[in-house]
Design an enzyme around this catalytic site. Structure first.
Site, PDB file in Angstrom:
ATOM      1  N   SER A   1       0.840  -1.196   0.000  1.00 52.14           N
ATOM      2  CA  SER A   1       0.000   0.000   0.000  1.00 52.14           C
ATOM      3  C   SER A   1       0.882   1.256   0.000  1.00 52.14           C
ATOM      4  O   SER A   1       1.712   1.410  -0.897  1.00 52.14           O
ATOM      5  CB  SER A   1      -0.960  -0.057   1.195  1.00 52.14           C
ATOM      6  OG  SER A   1      -1.972   0.911   1.084  1.00 52.14           O
TER       7      SER A   1
ATOM      8  N   ASP B   1      -9.363  -5.685  -4.573  1.00 53.60           N
ATOM      9  CA  ASP B   1      -8.504  -4.655  -3.986  1.00 53.60           C
ATOM     10  C   ASP B   1      -9.108  -3.252  -4.117  1.00 53.60           C
ATOM     11  O   ASP B   1      -9.928  -2.996  -5.001  1.00 53.60           O
ATOM     12  CB  ASP B   1      -7.154  -4.685  -4.717  1.00 53.60           C
ATOM     13  CG  ASP B   1      -5.979  -4.222  -3.891  1.00 53.60           C
ATOM     14  OD1 ASP B   1      -6.159  -3.342  -3.040  1.00 53.60           O
ATOM     15  OD2 ASP B   1      -4.876  -4.755  -4.108  1.00 53.60           O
TER      16      ASP B   1
ATOM     17  N   HIS C   1      -7.321  -5.672  -0.536  1.00 51.74           N
ATOM     18  CA  HIS C   1      -6.128  -4.858  -0.310  1.00 51.74           C
ATOM     19  C   HIS C   1      -5.137  -5.578   0.617  1.00 51.74           C
ATOM     20  O   HIS C   1      -3.933  -5.438   0.463  1.00 51.74           O
ATOM     21  CB  HIS C   1      -6.536  -3.508   0.283  1.00 51.74           C
ATOM     22  CG  HIS C   1      -5.474  -2.470   0.220  1.00 51.74           C
ATOM     23  ND1 HIS C   1      -4.802  -2.168  -0.954  1.00 51.74           N
ATOM     24  CD2 HIS C   1      -4.948  -1.642   1.169  1.00 51.74           C
ATOM     25  CE1 HIS C   1      -3.913  -1.209  -0.716  1.00 51.74           C
ATOM     26  NE2 HIS C   1      -3.984  -0.880   0.564  1.00 51.74           N
TER      27      HIS C   1
END
Length: 295
Positions: free
Chosen positions: A103, A243, A270
């Site tokens: 991320s 995601d 995610h």
């Protein structure tokens, strides 16, 4: 604790080492920004038995690291220099150093590679696109359309009024967005909940915005698509079907870098390292082993 020199003084960040392998040392860069290492504790169940040495690490401002309040510290450039100082302190180099960023950590890993890739053996960009504007567009044009229009309208109204600290805001996002696109497990794992609980909201909001639903902070205009062909180290990108990031974009990144490969997690969101764990870990370990073996 690793001392970090910054333009406004010296601070300490937290690292924890597992294992001992002279040719494979993985440094984990958590997301957020400022979410802390805790949700990445799942690597402890997979890397040690494979003989992979790895480091959990709290970036400045997160969890067990110092938490200074000078807002000039929260820039991508400053974080890149922090990672370089951590690398030196841990004696990581191109013969063994794998950088895995998830991320926001993926932004940081990519930025680090663009400046310091000669120190890297392998790069892993997990669940992150190469463009914040494209991430925002994907949230608006694809994911938002999957939500109940009334819920979406309420979320947007709260954002417009600057009422994102209203408990209703996060309640709606958790039910209608986070549970679908951040982590799809019916019950969120304790390390994930702990990371969210300890998240440094000041840094997170300043850099990311009020939530994972799009991006509106200092990172809002970040875009490195044009620079991807400069990345020459073996690079793995990881994306999940559900995601917050576009899995097709993450696949595309792997075609733009010089030695790219893509790991797709069909059940993953995610946090694919949790909700499509076997696919994620098996693919990641294979990539690390292949690079180590000179493939």
């Amino acid at each position: 604790m690793v001392p970090i020199q910054t333009p406004v003084g010296t601070f300490k960040v937290w690292t924890k080492r597992f294992g001992n392998n002279p040719t494979i040392k993985v440094l984990l860069l958590h997301g957020g920004p400022a979410a802390g290492h805790e949700y990445m504790e799942c690597f402890e169940s997979f890397f040690p038995e494979q003989g992979i040495e790895f480091y959990e690490y709290d970036q400045l401002g997160s969890s067990y690291a110092d938490q200074p309040t000078d807002s000039s510290l929260w820039t991508t450039e400053r974080f890149v220099e922090e990672v370089e100082q951590v690398r030196k302190a841990l004696n990581l180099d191109k013969s063994n150093f794998y950088l895995l960023g998830h991320s926001w950590g993926g932004i940081l890993a990519l930025e680090y590679a663009l400046k310091y890739q000669d120190n890297l053996k392998g790069l892993i960009i997990s669940n992150m696109m190469a463009s914040a504007p494209d991430y925002g567009k994907y949230a608006d044009s694809v994911l938002a359309k999957q939500m109940d229009p009334k819920v979406l309208d309420t979320i947007h109204q709260l954002e417009k009024r600057g009422a994102t600290s209203d408990p209703k805001y996060m309640e709606l996002l958790t039910t209608h967005y986070y549970n679908q696109h951040i982590c799809r497990l019916a019950e969120w794992p304790e390390p994930v909940n702990r990371a969210f609980k300890h998240l440094n909201g000041v840094i997170y909001t300043m850099m990311q915005g009020p939530s994972e639903f799009g991006i509106s902070g200092r990172l809002a205009n970040w875009d490195r698509k044009a620079d991807l062909p400069k990345i020459k180290v073996p690079t793995l990108t990881i994306g999940g079907q559900f995601d917050t990031m576009d899995p097709e974009h993450m696949k595309w990144i792997s075609t733009q870098v010089q030695k790219g490969s893509y790991l797709y997690c069909p059940k993953g969101s995610h946090m694919s390292m949790w909700d499509d764990q076997q696919t994620y870990m098996n693919g990641l370990i294979k990539f690390i082993r292949d690079v180590d073996g000179g493939k």
